[in-house]
Design a protein around this motif. Structure first.
Motif, mmCIF file in Angstrom:
data_model
loop_
_atom_site.group_PDB
_atom_site.id
_atom_site.type_symbol
_atom_site.label_atom_id
_atom_site.label_comp_id
_atom_site.label_asym_id
_atom_site.label_seq_id
_atom_site.Cartn_x
_atom_site.Cartn_y
_atom_site.Cartn_z
ATOM 1 N N GLY A 1 0.805 -1.224 0.000
ATOM 2 C CA GLY A 1 0.000 0.000 0.000
ATOM 3 C C GLY A 1 0.833 1.266 0.000
ATOM 4 O O GLY A 1 0.287 2.363 0.202
ATOM 5 N N ALA A 2 2.139 1.155 -0.221
ATOM 6 C CA ALA A 2 2.976 2.361 -0.272
ATOM 7 C C ALA A 2 2.574 3.230 -1.460
ATOM 8 O O ALA A 2 2.189 2.706 -2.504
ATOM 9 N N SER A 3 2.693 4.558 -1.295
ATOM 10 C CA SER A 3 2.397 5.473 -2.415
ATOM 11 C C SER A 3 3.592 5.609 -3.327
ATOM 12 O O SER A 3 3.440 5.957 -4.502
ATOM 13 N N ALA A 4 4.802 5.405 -2.790
ATOM 14 C CA ALA A 4 6.006 5.518 -3.607
ATOM 15 C C ALA A 4 7.114 4.662 -3.015
ATOM 16 O O ALA A 4 7.104 4.345 -1.818
ATOM 17 N N LEU A 5 8.070 4.308 -3.873
ATOM 18 C CA LEU A 5 9.227 3.526 -3.440
ATOM 19 C C LEU A 5 10.500 4.283 -3.773
ATOM 20 O O LEU A 5 10.637 4.828 -4.876
ATOM 21 N N GLY A 6 11.427 4.306 -2.831
ATOM 22 C CA GLY A 6 12.729 4.920 -3.068
ATOM 23 C C GLY A 6 13.657 3.924 -3.750
ATOM 24 O O GLY A 6 13.575 2.724 -3.505
ATOM 25 N N VAL A 7 14.517 4.462 -4.617
ATOM 26 C CA VAL A 7 15.450 3.621 -5.364
ATOM 27 C C VAL A 7 16.841 4.235 -5.224
ATOM 28 O O VAL A 7 16.973 5.464 -5.269
ATOM 29 N N ASP A 8 17.876 3.405 -5.052
ATOM 30 C CA ASP A 8 19.220 3.970 -5.022
ATOM 31 C C ASP A 8 19.866 3.854 -6.401
ATOM 32 O O ASP A 8 19.274 3.321 -7.342
ATOM 33 N N TRP A 9 21.097 4.367 -6.514
ATOM 34 C CA TRP A 9 21.706 4.530 -7.844
ATOM 35 C C TRP A 9 22.298 3.249 -8.420
ATOM 36 O O TRP A 9 22.767 3.257 -9.559
ATOM 37 N N THR A 10 22.243 2.149 -7.657
ATOM 38 C CA THR A 10 22.763 0.897 -8.193
ATOM 39 C C THR A 10 21.726 0.176 -9.059
ATOM 40 O O THR A 10 22.006 -0.869 -9.631
ATOM 41 N N CYS A 11 20.516 0.737 -9.105
ATOM 42 C CA CYS A 11 19.452 0.160 -9.943
ATOM 43 C C CYS A 11 19.104 1.186 -11.026
ATOM 44 O O CYS A 11 18.849 2.342 -10.713
ATOM 45 N N SER A 12 19.121 0.794 -12.294
ATOM 46 C CA SER A 12 18.820 1.763 -13.354
ATOM 47 C C SER A 12 17.330 2.116 -13.310
ATOM 48 O O SER A 12 16.507 1.308 -12.878
ATOM 49 N N PRO A 13 16.988 3.330 -13.761
ATOM 50 C CA PRO A 13 15.566 3.711 -13.814
ATOM 51 C C PRO A 13 14.733 2.681 -14.574
ATOM 52 O O PRO A 13 13.634 2.321 -14.155
ATOM 53 N N LYS A 14 15.280 2.194 -15.694
ATOM 54 C CA LYS A 14 14.549 1.239 -16.514
ATOM 55 C C LYS A 14 14.265 -0.051 -15.735
ATOM 56 O O LYS A 14 13.153 -0.586 -15.744
ATOM 57 N N ASN A 15 15.292 -0.544 -15.047
ATOM 58 C CA ASN A 15 15.107 -1.775 -14.279
ATOM 59 C C ASN A 15 14.151 -1.548 -13.105
ATOM 60 O O ASN A 15 13.326 -2.413 -12.787
ATOM 61 N N ALA A 16 14.227 -0.371 -12.469
ATOM 62 C CA ALA A 16 13.314 -0.073 -11.348
ATOM 63 C C ALA A 16 11.866 -0.060 -11.842
ATOM 64 O O ALA A 16 10.971 -0.605 -11.182
ATOM 65 N N ARG A 17 11.626 0.527 -13.012
ATOM 66 C CA ARG A 17 10.271 0.533 -13.580
ATOM 67 C C ARG A 17 9.830 -0.897 -13.914
ATOM 68 O O ARG A 17 8.689 -1.282 -13.658
ATOM 69 N N TYR A 18 10.757 -1.663 -14.480
ATOM 70 C CA TYR A 18 10.444 -3.045 -14.849
ATOM 71 C C TYR A 18 10.081 -3.867 -13.607
ATOM 72 O O TYR A 18 9.042 -4.549 -13.567
ATOM 73 N N LEU A 19 10.934 -3.764 -12.578
ATOM 74 C CA LEU A 19 10.726 -4.578 -11.374
ATOM 75 C C LEU A 19 9.437 -4.206 -10.639
ATOM 76 O O LEU A 19 8.830 -5.033 -9.961
ATOM 77 N N THR A 20 9.010 -2.922 -10.747
ATOM 78 C CA THR A 20 7.827 -2.478 -10.005
ATOM 79 C C THR A 20 6.564 -2.486 -10.861
ATOM 80 O O THR A 20 5.504 -2.064 -10.399
ATOM 81 N N GLY A 21 6.678 -2.914 -12.105
ATOM 82 C CA GLY A 21 5.488 -3.067 -12.945
ATOM 83 C C GLY A 21 5.002 -1.771 -13.592
ATOM 84 O O GLY A 21 3.962 -1.757 -14.237
ATOM 85 N N GLY A 22 5.730 -0.660 -13.394
ATOM 86 C CA GLY A 22 5.431 0.574 -14.117
ATOM 87 C C GLY A 22 4.291 1.410 -13.570
ATOM 88 O O GLY A 22 3.967 2.448 -14.135
ATOM 89 N N ASN A 23 3.677 0.987 -12.456
ATOM 90 C CA ASN A 23 2.489 1.719 -12.005
ATOM 91 C C ASN A 23 2.672 2.575 -10.760
ATOM 92 O O ASN A 23 1.922 3.511 -10.528
#
Ligand code: CP3
Length: 340
Positions: A254-276
Motif C-alpha cells: 500500500g505504499a504510495s512511492a518507493l525509493g530507489v538507489d543509484w545501483t538500480c537503473s531507472p529502466k530496471n526499477a520501472r520493470y521490477l515495479t510493474g510501471g504503475n
C-alpha cells in the motif's frame, strides 16, 4: 497548499515536471546549518522546536525544493524506548548499552509516544508555520530493521555483524524487539501526521545488508505493517537502500512511492515495479561532485529515463557534506528547468 507537485506525484497524477527534494537536505553542506551546529549539540537541535524548524526550512529558503523534511533523526525511537543514544562528534551514533539478550529486549519499553516525543510534534507545528502552506512537509522514521541494527550493534558498522548474529542466533528475541520497534513507530508516525506532516518516509538504510529471504523475514514484513497502519492517514514512501531485489514485492504493498538507489537503473526499477507505482531517486550522491553543467544534463537524462510522471526526483541516498553549494543548486534547478 500552493505547491502540491510532490503530493500529486505521490497520487500518480500527471504533472508538467516532477517534484524534487534531497534526502538529508538539511545538512552539513549548508553553511547556515554549520552555524547552528557549532552552537548546539545534535539532540539539542532535534529537541528544540525553534532550532529544528529553522534547520528544516534552511535548504528551502536557499534552493526552493518542492518538499521539506523535518530535521530530526531515526534514533529518537530507541531513545524513547529507554535505550540510551548519544551522537558523538566525528563518530556518529553511540549506544552504550546495546540490546544483546532476551532480557535486554524485555527491558525495552513501548513508550507513550505522545509524551516521549512531544518535542517532535512541536517542531512539526513550528515548521508548518514557517512553511506557510507553500510546500508539503515530510515526516520520517527508520525501518524496524535499521533501528534494530543500531540497537544491537551499538554504533554504525560496515556490515552490522552483531545485529545479524543476534537475529540468526536468537530469532525469537529479535522478532520481539522488531515488533516493539514497529508498534512504537506506528504510533509515532500517526502522531506526526496529526501534528501536520503531509507524507511519511520509512528509511531502511541497512535493508540491503540482508539476503532476499532474510529481508522478507527481518525487514519487509515490519515495514509492511507500518505501511498498512499509516496508508489511510498519509501517503507512505518506502526507501530501502540496496533493496532493488525486493522492489517487486514492495510494489504490491500500500505504499504510495518507493525509493530507489543509484545501483538500480531507472529502466530496471520501472520493470521490477510493474510501471504503475511512483518511484523516487536515484542520483548517485557523489555525482553531485560533477561540474554543474554535467549535473544538469544527467538530471534531465534521469527524468527522461524514469518518465516525468509517477516520479519524484531525489538522490539515491543522503547528500554528502562535501558537496559545493552551486552543485546542489544545479541539481534542483535542472528539475525546475525541465520542460521549460
Ligand atoms: O533529510 C533531512 O534533512 C532530515 C534530517 C535527517 C537526519 N538524520 C539528521 C542528521 C534524517 C532524514 C536522518 C535519518 C537517519 N539518521 C538515517 C536514515 C537515512 C540515511 O541516511 O540512511 C540514519 C541511518 C540515521 C542515523 C544517523 N544519524 C547517523 C548514521 C548519523 C551520523 C552520520 C552522519 O551523517 O553524520 C546521524 C547524525 C545526523 N543525523 C546528522 C544529521 C544532519 C549529522 C550530525 C550532526 O548534524 O551533528
Amino acid at each position: 497548499m500552493k505547491n502540491d507537485l510532490f503530493l500529486r506525484a505521490l497520487k500518480g497524477e500527471t504533472v508538467d515536471r516532477p517534484p524534487v527534494w534531497m534526502m538529508r537536505q538539511a545538512g552539513r553542506y549548508l553553511p547556515e546549518f554549520m552555524e547552528i551546529k557549532a552552537k548546539y549539540d545534535f539532540f539539542t537541535r532535534c529537541q528544540t522546536p525553534e532550532l529544528a524548524s529553522e534547520i528544516t526550512v534552511q535548504p528551502i529558503r536557499r534552493y526552493g525544493m518542492d518538499a521539506a523534511i523535518l530535521f530530526s533523526d531515526i534514533l529518537v525511537i530507541p531513545q524513547a524506548m529507554n535505550i540510551e543514544v548519544q551522537m558523538k562528534p566525528n563518530f556518529g551514533p553511540y549506544l552504550p548499552n546495546p540490546v544483546r539478550t532476551s532480557k535486554d529486549v524485555n527491558n525495552a519499553i513501548v513508550p507513550d509516544v505522545k509524551e516521549a516525543l512531544d518535542y517532535v510534534y512541536q517542531a512539526i507545528k513550528a515548521t508548518k508555520e514557517k512553511l506557510n502552506d507553500e510546500i508539503p512537509l515530510i515526516g520520517f522514521a527508520g525501518s524496524p530493521w535499521t533501528i534494530l541494527c543500531y540497537c544491537v550493534q551499538g554504533q554504525g558498522s560496515k556490515n552490522f555483524d552483531k545485529a545479524k548474529a543476534f537475529c540468526f542466533t536468537n530469532p525469537v528475541a529479535a522478532h520481539q524487539m522488531l515488533q516493539k520497534i514497529t508498534d512504537t513507530t506506528i504510533a509515532y508516525l500517526k502522531e506526526k501526521v496529526k501534528a501536520g506532516v503531509n507524507a511519511v518516509q520509512v528509511f531502511d538504510s541497512w535493508g540491503g545488508m540482508l539476503s532476499p529471504t532474510d529481508y522478507q523475514e527481518f525487514s519487509w514484513q515490519y515495514i509492511n505493517q507500518i505501511i498498512e497502519a499509516l496508508k489511510d492517514d498519509a501517503p507512505v514512501i518506502a526507501f530501502g537502500k540496496g533493496c532493488w531485489f525486493a522492489l517487486g514485492e514492495m510494489a504490491k504493498s500500500g505504499a504510495s512511492a518507493l525509493g530507489v538507489d543509484w545501483t538500480c537503473s531507472p529502466k530496471n526499477a520501472r520493470y521490477l515495479t510493474g510501471g504503475n507505482i511512483t518511484l523516487q531517486g536515484n542520483f548517485d550522491p557523489s555525482r553531485l561532485l560533477s561540474p554543474p553543467e554535467t549535473i544538469k544534463k544527467m538530471v534531465h537524462q534521469m527524468i527522461d529515463e524514469f518518465g516525468k510522471d509517477k516520479y519524484i526526483v531525489n538522490l539515491g541516498h543522503g547528500i554528502l557534506p562535501n558537496i559545493p553549494l552551486e552543485n546542489a543548486k544545479a541539481f534542483i534547478d535542472a528539475v525546475k528547468e525541465y520542460n521549460m
